[in-house]
Design a protein around this motif. Structure first.
Motif, PDB file in Angstrom:
ATOM      1  N   UNK A  35      14.062 -18.864  17.565  1.00 23.10           N
ATOM      2  CA  UNK A  35      13.524 -17.574  17.128  1.00 23.10           C
ATOM      3  C   UNK A  35      14.659 -16.772  16.504  1.00 23.10           C
ATOM      4  N   UNK A  36      14.321 -15.983  15.479  1.00 26.27           N
ATOM      5  CA  UNK A  36      15.308 -15.116  14.838  1.00 26.27           C
ATOM      6  C   UNK A  36      15.039 -13.702  15.312  1.00 26.27           C
ATOM      7  N   UNK A 294      10.283 -11.651   6.520  1.00 24.55           N
ATOM      8  CA  UNK A 294       9.525 -11.922   5.291  1.00 24.55           C
ATOM      9  C   UNK A 294      10.427 -11.946   4.060  1.00 24.55           C
ATOM     10  N   UNK A 295      11.448 -11.059   4.019  1.00 23.37           N
ATOM     11  CA  UNK A 295      12.348 -11.029   2.842  1.00 23.37           C
ATOM     12  C   UNK A 295      13.020 -12.391   2.673  1.00 23.37           C
ATOM     13  N   UNK A 296      13.243 -13.080   3.746  1.00 25.83           N
ATOM     14  CA  UNK A 296      13.853 -14.409   3.683  1.00 25.83           C
ATOM     15  C   UNK A 296      12.746 -15.423   3.367  1.00 25.83           C
ATOM     16  N   UNK A 297      11.719 -15.411   4.185  1.00 21.90           N
ATOM     17  CA  UNK A 297      10.517 -16.195   3.900  1.00 21.90           C
ATOM     18  C   UNK A 297      10.647 -17.696   4.074  1.00 21.90           C
ATOM     19  N   UNK A 298      11.769 -18.163   4.596  1.00 23.22           N
ATOM     20  CA  UNK A 298      11.924 -19.618   4.704  1.00 23.22           C
ATOM     21  C   UNK A 298      11.250 -20.169   5.962  1.00 23.22           C
ATOM     22  N   UNK A 327      17.158 -27.372   8.122  1.00 20.11           N
ATOM     23  CA  UNK A 327      16.537 -27.741   6.845  1.00 20.11           C
ATOM     24  C   UNK A 327      15.451 -26.740   6.487  1.00 20.11           C
ATOM     25  N   UNK A 328      15.379 -26.398   5.238  1.00 22.12           N
ATOM     26  CA  UNK A 328      14.280 -25.548   4.769  1.00 22.12           C
ATOM     27  C   UNK A 328      13.148 -26.467   4.359  1.00 22.12           C
TER      28      UNK A 328
END
Ligand code: FRU
Length: 509
Positions: A35-36, A294-298, A327-328
């Motif tokens: 989790x971030x 969301x700004x990152x969105x990966x 990995x994205x």
């Protein structure tokens, strides 16, 4: 409280990866609770702090600000009266649906399986159930909820584990996907405490010669069309295409209650067929991070870089097993078929140091591309582009060697469009009869004339992102001494190397 462990000297151990996460010592398996939150990527993991083999499970804990450099933290969850702490996930409960927040701050909530050994021995099959724990201090202390378990095992299902929880934005409730023997079960909850069963999905689709474990479910936009599809990751052990444990995936839709397999994808996963997130033997139980802004969105994935077939006997001392690189994940159409694509996360570029350009060349036989004195190939990123039109060799590939008899080969067989990873000469002592029965095989999905190989080599592992990540192979090896040379080999004819670059990567420890 226990002090954070600072044992950087341990990270000089033989075979120890230098840019992958591994705990300072002892046994690790699945990544958990990713989790971030507030600038930190949390990585919890299945941990046995007493030995280098699997034992009573705890959750170990590390955090990173950049997905690359990790700070080891004290153990986050210890076994208790309800059992050992098996795999699970974590979320930020932003609007305090659970009521477990404090002082207006959202709690971090871990959702995991309790596994009760005594009950397991009795054989009533009700020894696994789901529990939660919450934190008010950025995951530093996880407090177990007093009403555990939150999802009891009322129907005595022997394998009833590994909850992955996500927030359903549309229905505004939590969704849990759970692995149960040969299918996934879906549940919903308003508060992470009371769970309602929604549906089951699984058998007969995909691979079933083993137990389904560690699922993940998330929406993704198809790169070419922008349409939304849902991806279900589903690990299985044994039953992996190349033996032991591996992770398959399914593409479809989720209507709020059930997973509906995409019609086109269905053909690819019937009659025992499966599509795998990684065709190598060493990427298991991988899932994705929750709460990436969301700004990152990966959609960021990490897996356990080992295999239950031999993970307990690999020749490492003090420590055992590492994670893959982060990995994205992306969803794309490759030749008209949905494929989950894996890309190394861009943060890894920060580790690039010394580099060499590899000249464009036509190779017949064997050509050394990187020598010992140029850069340390056992801690490197290597990118090669091969033109298949200008290639006549039926079999070719890359070879790692050390001049002391250890060799590893990754190659491509043009006629059957198949990759192979051969580690039969990549170890000096036999520690398992399953490690190297035969080469691992992978299909090619792309039909491009250019074949792109993007490799990360780190002491005892190689991760090869093929064709921009539509196929990945992750494999471990244990050479007598680190590999120090990389060559391009071909069995007959020639290979046209268009371009190449290799970077030495700095150690994160
Ligand atoms: C997968 C797994 C999970 C379980 C955990 C136990 O590798 O078997 O299903 O929760 O490991 O350590």
């Amino acid at each position: 409280m226990e002090q954070p462990i600072k044992k950087s000297i341990f990270y000089r151990d033989k075979h120890r990866p230098q840019f992958h996460y591994s705990p300072p010592e002892n046994w690790m398996n699945d990544p958990n609770g990713m989790v971030y939150f507030e600038g930190e990527y949390h990585l919890f993991y299945q941990y046995y702090p007493e030995k280098t083999v699997w034992g009573p499970m705890h959750w170990g804990h590390a955090v990173s600000k950049d997905l690359i450099h990790w700070e080891n933290l004290p153990i986050a969850l210890y076994p208790d009266d309800l059992g050992h702490i098996f795999s699970g996930s974590a979320v930020v409960d932003w609007s305090n649906t659970s009521g477990l927040g404090k002082d207006g701050q959202p709690p971090l909530i871990a959702i995991f399986t309790h596994h009760e050994m005594e009950l397991e021995k009795v054989g009533t099959n009700n020894h696994q159930y789901q529990s939660i724990a919450f934190s008010h201090d950025n995951g530093r202390s996880l407090i177990k909820y007093s009403g555990n378990p939150v999802l009891p095992n009322l129907n005595n299902i022997k394998d009833f584990r590994d909850p992955k929880v996500i927030w359903d934005k549309i229905r505004k409730h939590w969704l849990m996907v759970l692995a149960t023997t040969d299918h996934s079960k879906f549940y919903s909850s308003k508060n992470l405490i009371d769970w309602t069963h929604l549906s089951n999905w699984g058998s007969p689709y995909g691979e079933h010669n083993g137990v389904w474990e560690c699922p993940d479910l998330f929406p993704m936009r198809v790169e070419e069309t922008g349409e939304e599809k849902w991806v279900l990751l589903q690990s299985i052990n044994p039953g992996g295409l190349n033996g032991g444990s591996a992770t398959q995936y399914f593409v479809g839709d989720f209507d709020g209650e059930k997973f509906i397999l995409d019609e086109k994808f269905e053909k690819e996963v019937t009659n025992g067929h499966a599509i795998w997130i990684d065709y190598g033997r060493d990427n298991y139980a991988g899932v994705t991070w929750s709460d990436i802004p969301d700004e990152d969105g990966r959609r960021i994935f990490i897996g356990w870089m080992s295999n239950w077939d031999y993970s307990q006997t690999v020749p490492t001392e003090r420590w055992r097993n590492a994670m893959t690189i982060p990995r994205r994940l992306a969803l794309a159409q490759v030749n008209g078929k949905y494929r989950v694509i894996s890309h190394p996360v861009k943060e890894l570029e920060k580790l690039r140091g010394k580099f060499i350009d590899i000249e464009s060349q036509i190779v017949s036989n064997n050509s050394i591309l990187i020598e010992k004195k140029q850069l340390n190939v056992s801690q490197a990123e290597v990118i090669l582009t091969i033109d298949l039109e200008g290639t006549s060799s039926t079999v070719f590939g890359i070879e790692l060697s050390n001049g002391k008899g250890a060799v590893y080969q990754f190659g491509y067989e043009i006629a059957n469009q198949q990759f192979f990873s051969d580690r039969s000469r990549s170890f000096s002592e036999v520690f398992s009869d399953k490690f190297s029965v035969k080469p691992a095989l992978a299909p090619r999905f792309s039909t491009d004339q250019e074949l792109l190989l993007h490799c990360f080599i780190d002491a005892s592992s190689i991760e090869i992102f093929i064709d921009n990540g539509s196929v990945v192979m992750t494999e471990t090896f244990f050479p007598n001494e680190d590999f120090n040379q990389l060559s391009l080999f071909c069995n007959d004819g020639q290979v046209q190397l268009v371009s190449g670059i290799a970077y030495e990567l700095s150690s994160i420890w």
